[in-house]
Write a protein that holds these residues in place. Structure first.
Motif, short mmCIF file in Angstrom:
data_model
loop_
_atom_site.label_atom_id
_atom_site.label_comp_id
_atom_site.label_asym_id
_atom_site.label_seq_id
_atom_site.Cartn_x
_atom_site.Cartn_y
_atom_site.Cartn_z
N ASN A 1 0.82 -1.20 0.00
CA ASN A 1 0.00 0.00 0.00
C ASN A 1 0.86 1.25 0.00
O ASN A 1 2.06 1.20 0.22
N LEU A 2 0.21 2.37 -0.27
CA LEU A 2 0.84 3.68 -0.28
C LEU A 2 -0.10 4.63 0.45
O LEU A 2 -1.31 4.57 0.25
N THR A 3 0.44 5.48 1.31
CA THR A 3 -0.37 6.47 2.01
C THR A 3 0.08 7.86 1.61
O THR A 3 1.27 8.15 1.56
N MET A 4 -0.87 8.73 1.32
CA MET A 4 -0.64 10.12 0.93
C MET A 4 -1.45 11.00 1.87
O MET A 4 -2.52 10.59 2.32
N TRP A 5 -0.96 12.20 2.17
CA TRP A 5 -1.72 13.06 3.07
C TRP A 5 -1.75 14.50 2.58
O TRP A 5 -0.87 14.96 1.88
N PHE A 6 -2.86 15.18 2.92
CA PHE A 6 -3.08 16.59 2.62
C PHE A 6 -3.27 17.32 3.94
O PHE A 6 -4.10 16.91 4.75
#
Length: 132
Positions: free
Chosen positions: A101-106
């Protein structure tokens, strides 16, 4: 129609349904499948907790590797807000093999400012979007 003809017909129909089901399941396993989950959360660094962030996770639930090249938030008008910073656990483009998986944040505050500049002034629904 005799009993043996009826039984033969039922067995043939059962076999046809079963083989169709198996074919559909096998096709789904070979197709790229990515599950995207969006949530609110915080980033931590030791005892420090960040401001609120929108967290987006893409998980490869299929058997085939998938390469993700961009991430964004879908706005109610159909346009997309692209995350230009590299706030993620991996650099894009990123290949996700099965189970990875890959996690991205704003960061929510700058995002709210940019959404207000685009004319959004009330509560809106955002959806996460990864593309390959």
């Amino acid at each position: 129609m005799e009993l043996k003809d009826i039984l033969t017909l039922l067995v043939a129909a059962y076999a046809a349904l079963l083989s169709t089901y198996v074919a559909v399941v096998q096709r789904q396993d070979k197709a790229p499948r990515v599950k995207v989950r969006t949530s609110y959360g915080f980033l931590t660094a030791g005892p420090q907790i960040s401001d609120t962030h929108i967290l987006m996770e893409a998980a490869n639930i299929g058997e085939k590797p998938v390469t993700l090249s961009s991430v964004g938030l879908l706005l109610p008008d159909g346009s997309q807000f692209i995350n230009s910073s590299n706030n993620s656990t991996h650099r894009l483009p990123c290949e996700l093999t099965h189970g990875k998986n890959l996690t991205m944040w704003f960061d929510v505050k700058p995002l709210a400012v940019q959404l207000k500049q685009r004319g959004y002034s009330s509560v809106i629904k955002l959806s996460g979007r990864f593309s390959d």
